[in-house]
Motif scaffolding. Sequence first.
Motif, mmCIF file in Angstrom:
data_model
loop_
_atom_site.group_PDB
_atom_site.id
_atom_site.type_symbol
_atom_site.label_atom_id
_atom_site.label_comp_id
_atom_site.label_asym_id
_atom_site.label_seq_id
_atom_site.Cartn_x
_atom_site.Cartn_y
_atom_site.Cartn_z
ATOM 1 N N LYS A 53 -4.732 4.580 -9.519
ATOM 2 C CA LYS A 53 -4.166 3.955 -8.334
ATOM 3 C C LYS A 53 -3.269 4.967 -7.637
ATOM 4 C CE LYS A 53 -4.236 -0.994 -9.292
ATOM 5 N NZ LYS A 53 -3.460 -2.265 -9.237
ATOM 6 N N GLN A 74 -10.721 2.058 -2.652
ATOM 7 C CA GLN A 74 -10.575 0.646 -2.277
ATOM 8 C C GLN A 74 -9.136 0.338 -1.872
ATOM 9 O OE1 GLN A 74 -12.632 -2.257 -4.818
ATOM 10 N NE2 GLN A 74 -10.693 -3.376 -4.921
ATOM 11 N N GLU A 117 -5.925 -1.737 -1.404
ATOM 12 C CA GLU A 117 -5.324 -2.890 -2.066
ATOM 13 C C GLU A 117 -4.165 -3.471 -1.263
ATOM 14 O OE1 GLU A 117 -4.393 -2.063 -6.204
ATOM 15 O OE2 GLU A 117 -6.436 -2.723 -6.683
ATOM 16 N N GLN A 118 -3.299 -2.630 -0.723
ATOM 17 C CA GLN A 118 -2.164 -3.107 0.071
ATOM 18 C C GLN A 118 -1.883 -2.118 1.184
ATOM 19 O OE1 GLN A 118 1.216 -3.594 -2.528
ATOM 20 N NE2 GLN A 118 0.348 -5.345 -3.605
#
Length: 638
Positions: free
Chosen positions: A57, A87, A89-90
């Motif tokens: 991440k 991807q 996420e936030q």
Amino acid sequence: MSRLFYILLLAIGALPALPSEGQTRSIESKFPGEQEVMLEHSVHYVITLKDGQPLVKSEEKQQLLYLSAQANSRMSRFGFSHSGFHQLEQYSAYTLTADAKKIKVTNFKTTDSKSNSIFYDDVKETTFDFPALAPGAIGTLETTMLDKDPHLLSPFFFSWAVPVIHSQLKITFPKDMQIRYLLKGNDTARIRFTLETRHGETTYTFQADSVAAGRPYDDAPDIRWYAAHVVFYIEKYVDEHGTTIPYLSSPDDLFHLYLGYLKDINKETGPELQHIVDSLCKNAPDPEGKARNIYAWVQQNIKYIAFEQGMEGFVPRDANLVCTRKFGDCKDMSSILTLMLRTAGIPAWYTWIGTRSLPYTYTETPLPLVDNHMISTIRLNDRYIFLDGTDPFCIFGMPSTGIQDKQALVAMDDSTYKILTVPIPAKEMNRLIDTTTIDLTAGGLKGHICIDHYGYYSNILQDLLIYSNEKEIDQLLKPRFRRGSDKFNLDSFRIGDRGDHAHIRLTGDFTLQDYARQIGSEWYINMNLFKSYLHEEIDYPKRTMPIEFPFYGQRIYVVILNIPAGYEVTYLPPGKTYHNAVWGFTMNYEKRGRQLIFTQEFDNDHLLLQPSQFADWNKVLENLFPLYHSTVSLQKNP
């Protein structure tokens, strides 16, 4: 670190404090003329293990300080990209105005990100406008991403489109994992590295301050060749069972990763493809003839269209499907070429390679980021030949221009590979010979032009012609004929036979008024119709980026003056040859019968010209430019 930068870095925590008037003035003086600066660009990668596999991440922060009212219109629109591999996420964004009001961004818009070379991919672009921008405001963007495939971690660049006050990369990973990194680009000595271990985790931190804006020259190579950046990757790790797992520890690991992309394709040659191969090889005299025919068929019949949706960006399609569809991307071209050649009895191998935009090698960094292309390799007459099906005019036996001097990862079979370096064709193979024949008339010069393009000169021109309509061809070719002065008039031009990829000829007829001067019984003419390289001195030491050339080559310009009846040459300038370690030229005047022949030859032996070579480049121009004023004189016989 200066006290100003230290104060700023303390200030840009959760909510950035506005720099004082004095701090802003200090930034403006350090980066004069800039309309905005990046106060902070930071990325923190956290690598963990989940179900025995690495999980990555990343949190990224960008904070822009706007210094002028013009920055509002130029840099208010901002954005970020994401995809199935990276991807989202936030995310959040806001403006901190000059009077300390926080205004959140709400107008996010997400669209497909398209490029001219990609037919379809799954990359998304989220854009927005920072609100209420004015001098002294700070725009902040924060994103959190999940990297679905840790083989594909992106390098971190310390420079940006605007100056960066503080740039930072952090990588946190388990203590039983080994992360390798490499600093690439210029000025990497300014990057500070620290290592910290606590609570079973290791953190690498890379930092740089006061980084100038990265604005390239048009003739510079890709930014990855010179911008300071960190390439990092997982070498190996210990799983929950205590087993050491190689991840990208060597080219072996990369090769076995890539083998997985090939396991489901080309199990057999279908009837349609078999029939095509048989017909192409029926009258071919030898393996080279078969290979030439197959390569030409793919170039002419399979249309190149790029796909980069998820794993489609890595997995080739079956050759039989490509044959039926009549289109495909580079991996599909590699697939169909390799199967067709093997069907014809010619050993052929799937090959991964990076184009010249990438400065990386498999031996230095065995990562997927080393390559962005796929071709087929064969061996004929004791030499490897690299076949790029995406270039419809690539000459058999020569690599496409974009892969010269690049390492190629060649899958010889299911367990072995070779790392080969693609050769650079000699300059003598790539020649532009421009011949002008002129006559002196009362209405000015009348002339005929013949421009022969060989090798890559032909390859590139034919590529341009096939993708241009009649109007575009006219706009493309007319400037190539221009010479002498702005009074040049092209009366007509013609394109020669385009059947030979290695040669194409352009011809034309022209008139040129007021170029030669007639004074009484004498003619004066400057036979140098081309003032090549004028204003091409390199601004060094200011320029620190290398210069990129498309290939090694030779350019030869010949001007033939038909001596008018009753006239004789009274002055012929001396010729000159000058070469140094970088490049050079030859100029020569010659009288041959009733013709004066002026020849200029220029050569290039570089794909990249480094800053250490700039002085030698300019030295050649110092010797060249005075010759542009030389004049030939002819006197009428009494």
